[in-house]
Design a protein around this motif. Structure first.
Motif, PDB file in Angstrom:
ATOM      1  N   GLY A  90       0.816  -1.201   0.000  1.00 56.97           N
ATOM      2  CA  GLY A  90       0.000   0.000   0.000  1.00 56.97           C
ATOM      3  C   GLY A  90       0.851   1.252   0.000  1.00 56.97           C
ATOM      4  N   SER A  91       0.552   2.172   0.952  1.00 53.61           N
ATOM      5  CA  SER A  91       1.195   3.479   0.964  1.00 53.61           C
ATOM      6  C   SER A  91       2.481   3.510   1.757  1.00 53.61           C
ATOM      7  CB  SER A  91       0.227   4.523   1.553  1.00 53.61           C
ATOM      8  OG  SER A  91      -0.117   4.171   2.888  1.00 53.61           O
ATOM      9  N   GLY A  92       2.895   2.387   2.332  1.00 50.71           N
ATOM     10  CA  GLY A  92       4.101   2.366   3.138  1.00 50.71           C
ATOM     11  C   GLY A  92       5.360   2.386   2.307  1.00 50.71           C
ATOM     12  N   GLY A  93       6.434   2.937   2.901  1.00 51.24           N
ATOM     13  CA  GLY A  93       7.717   2.970   2.220  1.00 51.24           C
ATOM     14  C   GLY A  93       8.473   1.679   2.401  1.00 51.24           C
ATOM     15  N   THR A  94       9.754   1.710   2.074  1.00 52.85           N
ATOM     16  CA  THR A  94      10.629   0.546   2.185  1.00 52.85           C
ATOM     17  C   THR A  94      11.665   0.789   3.263  1.00 52.85           C
ATOM     18  OG1 THR A  94      10.355   0.037  -0.157  1.00 52.85           O
ATOM     19  CG2 THR A  94      12.238  -0.955   0.957  1.00 52.85           C
TER      20      THR A  94
END
Length: 242
Positions: A90-94
């Motif tokens: 989803g909208s989460g980063g790495t």
């Protein structure tokens, strides 16, 4: 002196004894008794400039460096390898454990901040502080946020939050629109009995930045002093904490 009378010999012996007694008294302390060596107070350190603890003349600790300020040993660099990488859907980063960001850090002007929903448990109030990349480039956040509750006039309420330890710090890479979150936790004041105040805003400063973001606080009272009044912060992770 072979023909000397016995009385003359006794007189000579008496003079010799008096002389010996006088020499003995000159080596003493004036009382007729030879005194022992005295130690002055404040002279516990070895004499003669020897500052070692045992007086052996060998330094207690020796530096083997050359004093040039140059290290001859080799050290692994943070950019050498990353031990783990996790990607939030989803909208989460790495997130990566690498200490070197693949791109430059996110600046305050490139981020939006909000406070997520409370996830209470075991007498604790737990809120995610969410930073979202609002810029058109990829950037990174790493470490802890700065945070403080403030009144409507801008006065800080309570002490600075404490950083939680024992959590691995990761670099979170945020593409445009992606988010990272850090935990904001404190004991429920109704249970702890801490003194409280109702903030107007939560002032959030992104890692390594000086300019803050202000988020409207709508979650009621917070502890500011007394029992269990500490507010705690965790490091940023990928996602929104939802």
């Amino acid at each position: 002196m072979a023909n000397s009378s016995p009385s003359l010999r006794r007189a000579a012996l008496l003079v010799s004894a008096v002389a010996v007694l006088g020499l003995t008294t000159a080596c003493g302390d004036g009382s007729g008794t030879v005194s022992s060596p005295q130690t002055e107070s404040g002279t516990a350190a070895p004499a003669g400039g020897d500052t070692t603890a045992d007086g052996s003349g060998t330094p207690a600790a020796t530096s083997s460096g050359t004093g040039t300020g140059t290290s001859t040993g080799s050290h692994p660099t943070a950019s050498g390898s990353s031990t783990s990488t996790s990607t939030s859907s989803g909208s989460g980063g790495t997130s990566t454990n690498s200490g070197t960001a693949s791109s430059s850090r996110c600046h305050t002007s490139e981020l939006n901040a909000k406070v997520g929903w409370n996830d209470p448990g075991a007498g604790q109030e737990n809120f995610p502080i969410v930073l979202t990349n609002a810029s058109g480039r990829t950037c990174t956040v790493r470490g802890y946020p700065g945070a403080a509750f403030a009144s409507a006039s801008g006065r800080q309420l309570g002490p600075d939050p404490q950083r939680e330890t024992g959590t691995t710090v990761t670099t979170v890479t945020l593409k445009p629109g992606q988010s990272a979150w850090a935990g904001l936790s404190f004991s429920n004041p109704e249970i702890s009995g801490a003194k409280t105040a109702t903030p107007a805003t939560l002032v959030v400063t992104p890692p390594d930045e000086k300019d803050p973001l202000k988020v409207k606080w709508t979650n009621g009272t917070v502890p500011v002093s007394g029992n269990s009044s500490s507010v705690r912060l965790s490091v940023f992770s990928a996602g929104t904490g939802a």
